[in-house]
Design a protein around this motif. Sequence first.
Motif, PDB file in Angstrom:
ATOM      1  N   GLY A  51       2.914   4.498  12.496  1.00 42.76           N
ATOM      2  CA  GLY A  51       3.115   3.574  11.393  1.00 42.76           C
ATOM      3  C   GLY A  51       3.900   4.246  10.286  1.00 42.76           C
ATOM      4  O   GLY A  51       4.584   5.237  10.502  1.00 42.76           O
ATOM      5  N   TYR A  52       3.757   3.697   9.068  1.00 40.85           N
ATOM      6  CA  TYR A  52       4.444   4.272   7.920  1.00 40.85           C
ATOM      7  C   TYR A  52       3.543   4.142   6.698  1.00 40.85           C
ATOM      8  O   TYR A  52       2.608   3.348   6.661  1.00 40.85           O
ATOM      9  CB  TYR A  52       5.797   3.604   7.686  1.00 40.85           C
ATOM     10  N   SER A 106      -1.124   3.266   0.724  1.00 44.02           N
ATOM     11  CA  SER A 106      -1.774   2.767   1.945  1.00 44.02           C
ATOM     12  C   SER A 106      -0.909   3.060   3.171  1.00 44.02           C
ATOM     13  O   SER A 106       0.311   3.162   3.076  1.00 44.02           O
ATOM     14  CB  SER A 106      -2.034   1.269   1.836  1.00 44.02           C
ATOM     15  N   PHE A 107      -1.552   3.167   4.327  1.00 51.50           N
ATOM     16  CA  PHE A 107      -0.870   3.427   5.580  1.00 51.50           C
ATOM     17  C   PHE A 107      -0.796   2.138   6.377  1.00 51.50           C
ATOM     18  O   PHE A 107      -1.804   1.476   6.607  1.00 51.50           O
ATOM     19  CB  PHE A 107      -1.616   4.500   6.382  1.00 51.50           C
ATOM     20  N   MET A 108       0.414   1.758   6.794  1.00 56.53           N
ATOM     21  CA  MET A 108       0.620   0.530   7.563  1.00 56.53           C
ATOM     22  C   MET A 108       0.787   0.914   9.034  1.00 56.53           C
ATOM     23  O   MET A 108       1.740   1.601   9.398  1.00 56.53           O
ATOM     24  CB  MET A 108       1.873  -0.209   7.078  1.00 56.53           C
ATOM     25  N   ASP A 168       1.475  -1.717  15.733  1.00 57.76           N
ATOM     26  CA  ASP A 168       0.915  -1.676  17.087  1.00 57.76           C
ATOM     27  C   ASP A 168       1.952  -1.303  18.140  1.00 57.76           C
ATOM     28  O   ASP A 168       1.620  -0.690  19.151  1.00 57.76           O
ATOM     29  CB  ASP A 168       0.287  -3.025  17.443  1.00 57.76           C
ATOM     30  N   GLU A 169       3.224  -1.660  17.915  1.00 59.27           N
ATOM     31  CA  GLU A 169       4.267  -1.346  18.895  1.00 59.27           C
ATOM     32  C   GLU A 169       4.565   0.153  18.953  1.00 59.27           C
ATOM     33  O   GLU A 169       5.146   0.631  19.919  1.00 59.27           O
ATOM     34  CB  GLU A 169       5.554  -2.102  18.579  1.00 59.27           C
ATOM     35  N   MET A 170       4.186   0.897  17.914  1.00 56.76           N
ATOM     36  CA  MET A 170       4.456   2.340  17.891  1.00 56.76           C
ATOM     37  C   MET A 170       3.340   3.155  18.539  1.00 56.76           C
ATOM     38  O   MET A 170       3.498   4.354  18.744  1.00 56.76           O
ATOM     39  CB  MET A 170       4.675   2.810  16.451  1.00 56.76           C
TER      40      MET A 170
END
Length: 164
Positions: free
Chosen positions: A66-67, A72-74, A77-79
């Motif tokens: 994520g990033y 906050s950390f987002m 799901d594709e990663m």
Amino acid sequence: MEPCVLSILGKQFVRAVSTSACACGKRNFKKFPIYNKRGTKDFKARQMKNPHPDVPIHTYGTRPIGYKAGTSFMQIDEMIPEIVVPDLTGFKLKPYVSYRVDDVVQPAMTPEELFGAVYVKKITEDFKMGKLGPDNQPLNPSPEERLAPEEAKEKVLTIRTDIV
């Protein structure tokens, strides 16, 4: 305190007592990275709250999932890596190949060998039975005679690997 000087054969030896530590040259701590686990507990706590831009966050080869947006950390799901494992129930081969197995070396296939493996049998049968038309073209071409050159080569390579 006065140092003691000793002279033997023209060489002077100086003996002195020092109360300070030896400097041994200038220290350059910029070349020693202190990211992640190399820093102190206080440094790690400060990095968690407000990371310093010059000190990289080392991930030790793992890919992000994520990033970070602000504080906050987002998560995306594709990663997230998905491990696909085939179902090997009823698989007859063993998972180990001995190093003592001889290497299988196949020489490069020549055009004559390819022609002989795919077309010769049908052409000789057609010639003996008189089923060749004008310009020696077959009247009833077989599926092998309709193959493209690439398909014929692939078919022969699979036959050769089955024999060996």
